[in-house]
Design an enzyme around this catalytic site. Structure first.
Site, PDB file in Angstrom:
ATOM      1  N   LYS A  84      -6.425   6.469   1.950  1.00 57.14           N
ATOM      2  CA  LYS A  84      -7.310   7.448   1.312  1.00 57.14           C
ATOM      3  C   LYS A  84      -8.680   6.886   0.924  1.00 57.14           C
ATOM      4  CE  LYS A  84      -3.432   9.343  -1.044  1.00 57.14           C
ATOM      5  NZ  LYS A  84      -3.060   9.447  -2.421  1.00 57.14           N
ATOM      6  N   GLY A 142       0.268   4.705  -6.229  1.00 57.73           N
ATOM      7  CA  GLY A 142       1.685   5.041  -6.151  1.00 57.73           C
ATOM      8  C   GLY A 142       2.382   4.323  -5.008  1.00 57.73           C
ATOM      9  N   ARG A 164       6.799   5.449 -14.713  1.00 57.26           N
ATOM     10  CA  ARG A 164       6.014   6.173 -15.723  1.00 57.26           C
ATOM     11  C   ARG A 164       6.859   6.499 -16.957  1.00 57.26           C
ATOM     12  NH1 ARG A 164       2.273  10.594 -12.464  1.00 57.26           N
ATOM     13  NH2 ARG A 164       0.590   9.138 -11.990  1.00 57.26           N
ATOM     14  N   GLY A 224      -4.973   8.997  -9.410  1.00 63.42           N
ATOM     15  CA  GLY A 224      -6.341   9.504  -9.547  1.00 63.42           C
ATOM     16  C   GLY A 224      -7.029   9.002 -10.810  1.00 63.42           C
TER      17      GLY A 224
HETATM   18  P1  ADP Z   1      -1.903   4.193  -2.720  1.00 67.91           P
HETATM   19  O1  ADP Z   1      -0.954   5.352  -2.998  1.00 67.91           O
HETATM   20  O2  ADP Z   1      -1.284   2.896  -3.106  1.00 67.91           O
HETATM   21  O3  ADP Z   1      -3.260   4.401  -3.298  1.00 67.91           O
HETATM   22  P2  ADP Z   1      -2.596   5.260  -0.120  1.00 67.91           P
HETATM   23  O4  ADP Z   1      -1.996   6.554  -0.515  1.00 67.91           O
HETATM   24  O5  ADP Z   1      -4.079   5.200   0.046  1.00 67.91           O
HETATM   25  O6  ADP Z   1      -2.107   4.104  -1.126  1.00 67.91           O
HETATM   26  O7  ADP Z   1      -1.978   4.789   1.275  1.00 67.91           O
HETATM   27  C1  ADP Z   1      -0.605   4.529   1.468  1.00 67.91           C
HETATM   28  C2  ADP Z   1      -0.182   4.884   2.869  1.00 67.91           C
HETATM   29  O8  ADP Z   1      -0.997   4.224   3.830  1.00 67.91           O
HETATM   30  C3  ADP Z   1       1.228   4.448   3.185  1.00 67.91           C
HETATM   31  O9  ADP Z   1       2.044   5.583   3.333  1.00 67.91           O
HETATM   32  C4  ADP Z   1       1.101   3.685   4.536  1.00 67.91           C
HETATM   33  O10 ADP Z   1       2.081   4.026   5.483  1.00 67.91           O
HETATM   34  C5  ADP Z   1      -0.250   4.104   5.026  1.00 67.91           C
HETATM   35  N1  ADP Z   1      -0.873   3.121   5.920  1.00 67.91           N
HETATM   36  C6  ADP Z   1      -1.245   1.863   5.629  1.00 67.91           C
HETATM   37  N2  ADP Z   1      -1.756   1.243   6.702  1.00 67.91           N
HETATM   38  C7  ADP Z   1      -1.730   2.138   7.725  1.00 67.91           C
HETATM   39  C8  ADP Z   1      -2.129   2.094   9.090  1.00 67.91           C
HETATM   40  N3  ADP Z   1      -2.667   1.000   9.633  1.00 67.91           N
HETATM   41  N4  ADP Z   1      -1.971   3.215   9.828  1.00 67.91           N
HETATM   42  C9  ADP Z   1      -1.436   4.332   9.292  1.00 67.91           C
HETATM   43  N5  ADP Z   1      -1.031   4.424   8.017  1.00 67.91           N
HETATM   44  C10 ADP Z   1      -1.181   3.351   7.230  1.00 67.91           C
HETATM   45  C1  3PG Z   2      -0.984  12.187 -11.387  1.00 68.35           C
HETATM   46  O1  3PG Z   2       0.157  12.136 -10.904  1.00 68.35           O
HETATM   47  O2  3PG Z   2      -1.967  11.676 -10.845  1.00 68.35           O
HETATM   48  C2  3PG Z   2      -1.138  12.842 -12.727  1.00 68.35           C
HETATM   49  O3  3PG Z   2       0.107  13.203 -13.278  1.00 68.35           O
HETATM   50  C3  3PG Z   2      -2.082  14.038 -12.700  1.00 68.35           C
HETATM   51  O4  3PG Z   2      -1.560  15.074 -11.911  1.00 68.35           O
HETATM   52  P1  3PG Z   2      -2.569  16.205 -11.337  1.00 68.35           P
HETATM   53  O5  3PG Z   2      -3.418  15.506 -10.299  1.00 68.35           O
HETATM   54  O6  3PG Z   2      -1.680  17.282 -10.773  1.00 68.35           O
HETATM   55  O7  3PG Z   2      -3.403  16.687 -12.475  1.00 68.35           O
HETATM   56 MG    MG Z   3      -0.677   7.244  -2.059  1.00 72.38          MG
END
Ligand code: ADP
Ligand code: 3PG
Ligand code: MG
Length: 380
Positions: free
Chosen positions: A183, A336, A19, A360
């Site tokens: 998520k 992320g 970033r 987000g």
């Molecule tokens: P992003 O940040 O890229 O949007 P998410 O936050 O939704 O991705 O998910 C990332 C997490 O998902 C990672 O920490 C990974 O370990 C977890 N993950 C992926 N597949 C599995 C699984 N089959 N079981 C448990 N955790 C998982």
């Molecule tokens: C993020 O990391 O998604 C942005 O910096 C926004 O942060 P916030 O969800 O705390 O508003």
């Molecule tokens: Mg994530």
């Protein structure tokens, strides 16, 4: 200049600085034209003025990145008021000043008019290069901006909007979507918008088990989003012909298990799926990197990639993304953890058309939400 330097800091040192680096073209452009650049950002979600939420480590990293050719980045431990005004008075053309965390004032998140006025009084021109925080209607992203005649988009914000608008409204066909991670809740709104436009949707990661359960497979102890099961069932009945699900898995009794097995179809009782299996990797990789052309958007790792035993699916998808790029596809990565996974897979940032800085914000934009921090900018 509003930037999003909300990055992870451990023991006073910045971790991933993507970033920060992505704001450099705009900073370089402004300073090379003689501007005095005042950078403002939030960091985390502090309740009060707490040392661990200070942007001081970011000033240090930014100094290292911009290099020895310029004077060091100035830093002031406030974002409004006399101390800040004094620092600004000392600035010369081309200087860069980073202000302390905007969220040390609760007024920031309330879009407080008085706070907005104080912020706006610091500068002549407003620039937003913080796409990843432009879904927030805060003083620094909205209220203060309205008080400037000139309010411009930074280069990275422009690139984000350009690529994400393409994906959202008119993806170059064929459009392939790869979704993983955990998520589902946060991703549903974006998926509702994107799945109808996609030609193929590949689901992996923990997200896959909610779909597989909805389809009647045994999923053992795999992570399931029970609340989202009806949604998955509906998605499958409407778009089942384009949704691809894993047909085999790397399963284990726990993430720390030293012995893992490859299973086809059902996951045995007492075990969880932590990665996609080889057959699934082949099917997904062929779809992502096999042809070239079109658009591929990837969000969410294919497995628990942080552990080596469960990283193979994610590594192969990341490499297939790079292959698709070299074969002429437009490739986009969001999330992320997905950026982290891409790095660990040995895929470089310049082997992807666009890596979004947003979490987000990117999902909200793809879902069709209005972004206050973008709409407030001058149309041109
Ligand atoms: P992003 O940040 O890229 O949007 P998410 O936050 O939704 O991705 O998910 C990332 C997490 O998902 C990672 O920490 C990974 O370990 C977890 N993950 C992926 N597949 C599995 C699984 N089959 N079981 C448990 N955790 C998982
Ligand atoms: C993020 O990391 O998604 C942005 O910096 C926004 O942060 P916030 O969800 O705390 O508003
Ligand atoms: Mg994530």
């Amino acid at each position: 200049m509003r930037v999003d330097f909300n990055v992870s800091i451990n023991n006073g040192t910045v971790g991933e600085d993507y970033r920060i680096r992505m704001t450099l073209p705009t900073i370089e452009y402004l300073t090379s034209r003689g501007a005095k650049v005042i950078l403002a950002s939030h960091l985390g979600r502090p309740e009060a003025r707490e040392a661990k939420f200070s942007l001081a480590p970011v000033a240090k990293r930014l100094s290292e990145i911009v290099g020895k050719l310029r004077p060091p980045i100035r830093f002031v431990d406030d974002c409004v008021g006399p101390a800040v005004q004094d620092e600004i008075a000392k600035m010369e053309a081309g200087d860069i000043l980073l202000l302390e965390n905007l969220r040390f004032y609760k007024e920031e998140e309330k879009n407080d008019p008085e706070f907005s006025k104080n912020l706006a009084s610091l500068a002549d021109i407003y620039v937003n290069d913080a796409f990843s925080t432009s879904h927030r209607k805060h003083s620094s992203t909205y209220g203060a901006a309205t008080l400037f005649d000139t309010r411009l988009a930074g280069f990275n914000l422009s690139k984000e909007v350009q690529y994400l608008t393409m994906i959202r409204d008119k993806p170059v066909k064929p459009f392939t979507l790869v979704v993983g991670g955990v998520k589902i809740k946060d991703k549903i709104a974006a998926l509702e918008h994107l799945v109808p436009k996609a030609d193929k949707v590949m689901i992996g990661g923990a997200a896959a088990y909610t779909f597989l359960k909805a389809k009647g497979f045994k999923t053992g102890n795999s992570m399931i989003d029970e609340e989202r099961l009806p949604w998955a069932t509906r998605a499958l009945s409407t778009y089942g012909d384009k949704i691809m699900l894993p047909s085999d898995h790397i399963a284990a009794h726990s993430p720390a298990d030293t012995s893992v097995t490859m299973v086809k179809g059902d996951i045995p009782d007492g075990m969880s799926g932590y990665d996609i299996g080889n057959e699934t990797i082949e099917r997904y990789s062929a779809e992502v990197g096999g042809k070239g052309g079109g658009t591929v958007f990837w969000n969410g790792p294919m497995g628990m990639f942080e552990r080596r035993a469960f990283s193979n699916g994610t590594i192969n998808i990341a490499k297939s993304m790079a292959l698709a790029f070299w074969r002429g596809s437009k490739t986009l990565i969001g999330g992320g953890d997905t950026l982290e996974a891409m790095k660990r897979s040995g895929v470089a940032e310049n082997e992807v058309s666009h890596v979004s800085t947003g979490g987000g914000a990117t999902l909200r934009y793809l879902a069709g939400d209005v972004m206050p921090g973008v709409t407030v900018l001058n149309a041109r």
